[in-house]
Write a protein that holds these residues in place. Sequence first.
Motif, mmCIF file in Angstrom:
data_model
loop_
_atom_site.group_PDB
_atom_site.id
_atom_site.type_symbol
_atom_site.label_atom_id
_atom_site.label_comp_id
_atom_site.label_asym_id
_atom_site.label_seq_id
_atom_site.Cartn_x
_atom_site.Cartn_y
_atom_site.Cartn_z
ATOM 1 N N ALA A 111 0.875 -1.538 -0.237
ATOM 2 C CA ALA A 111 -0.019 0.228 -0.028
ATOM 3 C C ALA A 111 0.730 1.279 0.174
ATOM 4 O O ALA A 111 0.918 1.787 -1.050
ATOM 5 C CB ALA A 111 -1.048 -0.069 1.361
ATOM 6 N N SER A 112 2.238 1.488 1.051
ATOM 7 C CA SER A 112 2.716 3.026 0.918
ATOM 8 C C SER A 112 3.818 2.883 -0.628
ATOM 9 O O SER A 112 4.105 3.296 -0.643
ATOM 10 C CB SER A 112 3.931 1.760 1.601
ATOM 11 O OG SER A 112 5.203 1.281 1.838
ATOM 12 N N LEU A 113 3.863 1.285 -0.982
ATOM 13 C CA LEU A 113 4.712 1.543 -3.126
ATOM 14 C C LEU A 113 2.795 1.976 -3.954
ATOM 15 O O LEU A 113 3.243 1.462 -5.232
ATOM 16 C CB LEU A 113 5.199 0.667 -3.035
ATOM 17 C CG LEU A 113 6.542 -0.016 -1.946
ATOM 18 C CD1 LEU A 113 6.872 -0.934 -2.109
ATOM 19 C CD2 LEU A 113 7.461 1.904 -2.679
ATOM 20 N N ARG A 114 1.891 2.429 -3.682
ATOM 21 C CA ARG A 114 0.537 3.014 -3.943
ATOM 22 C C ARG A 114 0.007 2.092 -4.857
ATOM 23 O O ARG A 114 -0.722 1.882 -5.710
ATOM 24 C CB ARG A 114 1.099 3.347 -5.187
ATOM 25 C CG ARG A 114 2.063 4.512 -4.794
ATOM 26 C CD ARG A 114 1.070 5.740 -4.066
ATOM 27 N NE ARG A 114 2.424 6.799 -4.562
ATOM 28 C CZ ARG A 114 3.753 7.097 -3.288
ATOM 29 N NH1 ARG A 114 3.544 6.013 -3.173
ATOM 30 N NH2 ARG A 114 3.787 8.042 -3.573
ATOM 31 N N ALA A 115 0.211 0.337 -4.187
ATOM 32 C CA ALA A 115 -0.345 -0.724 -4.935
ATOM 33 C C ALA A 115 -2.371 -0.320 -4.010
ATOM 34 O O ALA A 115 -2.216 -0.693 -2.596
ATOM 35 C CB ALA A 115 -0.008 -2.008 -3.984
ATOM 36 N N SER A 116 -3.124 -0.678 -4.836
ATOM 37 C CA SER A 116 -4.505 -0.564 -4.036
ATOM 38 C C SER A 116 -4.520 -2.006 -3.496
ATOM 39 O O SER A 116 -4.174 -2.803 -3.775
ATOM 40 C CB SER A 116 -5.818 -0.934 -5.527
ATOM 41 O OG SER A 116 -5.113 -1.662 -6.162
ATOM 42 N N PRO A 117 -5.500 -2.183 -2.977
ATOM 43 C CA PRO A 117 -5.432 -3.389 -1.941
ATOM 44 C C PRO A 117 -5.975 -4.813 -3.386
ATOM 45 O O PRO A 117 -5.015 -5.600 -2.554
ATOM 46 C CB PRO A 117 -7.184 -3.355 -1.191
ATOM 47 C CG PRO A 117 -7.374 -2.160 -1.034
ATOM 48 C CD PRO A 117 -6.690 -1.365 -2.380
ATOM 49 N N TRP A 118 -6.689 -4.356 -4.286
ATOM 50 C CA TRP A 118 -6.709 -5.852 -5.334
ATOM 51 C C TRP A 118 -5.023 -5.941 -5.491
ATOM 52 O O TRP A 118 -4.869 -7.602 -6.030
ATOM 53 C CB TRP A 118 -7.274 -5.513 -6.154
ATOM 54 C CG TRP A 118 -8.926 -5.552 -6.140
ATOM 55 C CD1 TRP A 118 -10.222 -4.468 -5.337
ATOM 56 C CD2 TRP A 118 -9.695 -6.343 -5.874
ATOM 57 N NE1 TRP A 118 -11.781 -5.250 -5.447
ATOM 58 C CE2 TRP A 118 -10.968 -6.938 -5.256
ATOM 59 C CE3 TRP A 118 -9.608 -8.500 -5.830
ATOM 60 C CZ2 TRP A 118 -12.543 -7.597 -5.550
ATOM 61 C CZ3 TRP A 118 -9.872 -8.585 -6.507
ATOM 62 C CH2 TRP A 118 -11.828 -8.656 -5.758
ATOM 63 N N ASP A 119 -4.632 -4.601 -6.140
ATOM 64 C CA ASP A 119 -3.427 -5.262 -6.201
ATOM 65 C C ASP A 119 -2.657 -5.683 -5.942
ATOM 66 O O ASP A 119 -1.233 -7.595 -6.187
ATOM 67 C CB ASP A 119 -2.655 -3.647 -7.118
ATOM 68 C CG ASP A 119 -2.236 -3.777 -7.779
ATOM 69 O OD1 ASP A 119 -1.087 -4.442 -7.750
ATOM 70 O OD2 ASP A 119 -0.489 -2.402 -7.981
ATOM 71 N N ALA A 120 -1.856 -5.913 -4.153
ATOM 72 C CA ALA A 120 -1.306 -6.291 -3.768
ATOM 73 C C ALA A 120 -2.242 -7.506 -3.607
ATOM 74 O O ALA A 120 -1.144 -8.391 -2.830
ATOM 75 C CB ALA A 120 -2.094 -5.683 -2.165
ATOM 76 N N PHE A 121 -3.006 -7.957 -3.240
ATOM 77 C CA PHE A 121 -3.587 -9.266 -3.368
ATOM 78 C C PHE A 121 -3.216 -10.095 -4.469
ATOM 79 O O PHE A 121 -2.461 -11.106 -3.751
ATOM 80 C CB PHE A 121 -5.042 -9.108 -3.223
ATOM 81 C CG PHE A 121 -5.543 -10.937 -3.419
ATOM 82 C CD1 PHE A 121 -6.376 -11.795 -2.139
ATOM 83 C CD2 PHE A 121 -5.832 -11.113 -4.337
ATOM 84 C CE1 PHE A 121 -6.363 -13.074 -2.580
ATOM 85 C CE2 PHE A 121 -6.467 -12.956 -4.215
ATOM 86 C CZ PHE A 121 -6.514 -13.599 -3.332
ATOM 87 N N PHE A 122 -2.842 -9.846 -5.872
ATOM 88 C CA PHE A 122 -2.390 -10.518 -6.879
ATOM 89 C C PHE A 122 -1.207 -10.636 -7.166
ATOM 90 O O PHE A 122 -0.361 -11.186 -7.099
ATOM 91 C CB PHE A 122 -2.649 -10.033 -8.099
ATOM 92 C CG PHE A 122 -4.716 -10.952 -7.886
ATOM 93 C CD1 PHE A 122 -5.118 -11.884 -8.316
ATOM 94 C CD2 PHE A 122 -5.836 -9.766 -8.317
ATOM 95 C CE1 PHE A 122 -6.238 -12.283 -8.097
ATOM 96 C CE2 PHE A 122 -7.155 -10.805 -7.918
ATOM 97 C CZ PHE A 122 -7.392 -11.592 -8.140
ATOM 98 N N SER A 123 -0.313 -9.629 -6.847
ATOM 99 C CA SER A 123 1.279 -9.042 -6.779
ATOM 100 C C SER A 123 1.574 -9.490 -5.457
ATOM 101 O O SER A 123 2.942 -9.875 -5.739
ATOM 102 C CB SER A 123 1.212 -7.931 -7.259
ATOM 103 O OG SER A 123 1.092 -6.378 -6.212
ATOM 104 N N VAL A 124 1.122 -9.662 -4.495
ATOM 105 C CA VAL A 124 1.633 -10.187 -3.382
ATOM 106 C C VAL A 124 1.146 -10.963 -2.708
ATOM 107 O O VAL A 124 2.287 -12.203 -2.182
ATOM 108 C CB VAL A 124 1.617 -8.386 -1.765
ATOM 109 C CG1 VAL A 124 2.778 -8.520 -0.621
ATOM 110 C CG2 VAL A 124 2.646 -7.254 -3.196
#
Lengths: 357, 224
Positions: free
Chosen positions: B125-138
């Motif tokens: 999130a601190s690197l600007r990933a939205s919650p969906w983005d963070a779910f899939f990318s992390v």
Amino acid sequence: MIEASFQLAYPDFSLDVDLRLPGKGVTALFGHSGCGKTTLLRCVAGLNHAPTGRLTVAGEIWQDEAQGIFLPTHKRPLGLVFQEASLFPHLSVRKNLEYGMKRSGNQAGEGFDASIALLGIRPLLERAPERLSGGERQRVAVARALLTRPRLLLMDEPLAALDLKRKLEILPYLEKLREELDIPVLYVSHAPDEVARLADHLVLLENGRAVASGPLMATLARADLPSTFADDDAGVVLETTVAAHETDGLTRLEFPGGQLYVSYRDKRPGSRLRCRIHASDVSLALAAHGDSSILNTLPATVRTVVPTQTPGHVLAQLALRDGTLLLARITERSRVSLGIAPGLSVVAQVKSVAILA
Amino acid sequence: MDTSSLAAIRLTLELASLVTALLLLVGTPIAWWLSRTRSRWKGPVGAVVALPLVLPPTVLGFYLLLFMGPHGPVGKITSSLGWGALPFSFTGLVVASVFYSLPFVVQPIQNAFEAVGERPLEVAASLRASPWDAFFSVALPLARPGFVTAAILGFAHTIGEFGVVLMIGGNIPGKTQVLSVQIYNHVEAMEYGQAHILAAGMVVFSFLVLLALYGRRQYKGWSR
């Protein structure tokens, strides 16, 4: 300029602060564990949501409960460095850096070369995070945060998880950062030396309240600070310039209030050096003596004398000839026998000077 | 090996593959919710998901039969849609198997998500990933070992089911006659040789699956 006002209450802890912090330089949020410094940082980051709060950074509103505004973390242009290494283990160093660049519209990699040079991580780019030392990981984490081109950098005890050797290895990078960065940095720490070395502005926190907030040197020189930085850790920070290296192995430092001799430092004359003088390393005499082994003596005037938490000891605040403040911790007995009182001219004898860089 | 046994093996593999795919789709959001939520429903939902671990398969099969039968609430809907009743069909078997193997998929994924923890998502999130983005990318990549475990367990467990299949699917060759049922048929018909081939095959298969599972864990651990 950062204006931060948060009120939140947990069953066992409450935070209630209203701060105006400079829009440039390093602001240290200092206090013992449990004082609320990390909670305050998380509120600024938007990771904790204070039910009553307002936060503006450089004129932009990030939170204003009165207007129902609360930007989620990923919409705030900030960089965040955590205490422990927080690199994504499934991505290489380069991919870790690119993760934030892509998402912050910095595909072009603006500042890439400068950032990796500043933090000395070019040789690490193709490595996996698990093959980096703790200090290297933190340097990559700082670079990754910077590459999102944040308008505010938040650091939550970035050195606390490192051993002393790694700390000393990474501190010079953070100092360079302080000199080159033109965005404000909020730096959470409970280590007085780190704060003295890196900060320009100091916020002291106790039990979720800000008990002091001001420029580092002026704030540290206050004799009336509550327990946090007082007592054993009481002391001032001086910004000095290396004047000359003398033939007998000493280096002479100058500052507006006088000069100090320290053991030889491998620094060019003219370079700047921060020193810390602990209150317990300063004793007072009524006149300059030629028969003392103490080299560093500075004429000063007593401004205030306050009791400390240690029985039988008092803290004296002294002003040097240019107004630079110094703290001295002496016994109550000496205070009485020497008649130390505000307005008295004394000679401050500095037994040791801690060099911070 | 006779043709009906080969057909049973093929059907079983088809069923297990389809069910595993569906389980990962259905199980992931449930596991994610269970690993993050502080809702008071976490306990009850977790318990319901785990029910097939302790219930006799016949109980599960019995209620699924009632619900999906022509007079059950689900059966009425499927009938009105022109799909007919689900029991004694391959589709019915798939639905029943998804329920039956759900805990074997949800729990490893939930454990993996819990092991990933909050911090990597906060960093994202601190690197600007939205919650969906963070779910899939992390979250997904970091929980990968849990997904592999879940897929292996879901697949193997579906292959090994018997009671639910009998209750809901019966014993229709080429349609619902799976491996475990076929072994039962052979034994009933005193064809011990045929039964041996399939049964021993199951032992070897199950051993290899578990070896893959445990060997993998020792080799790499929950790589974090």
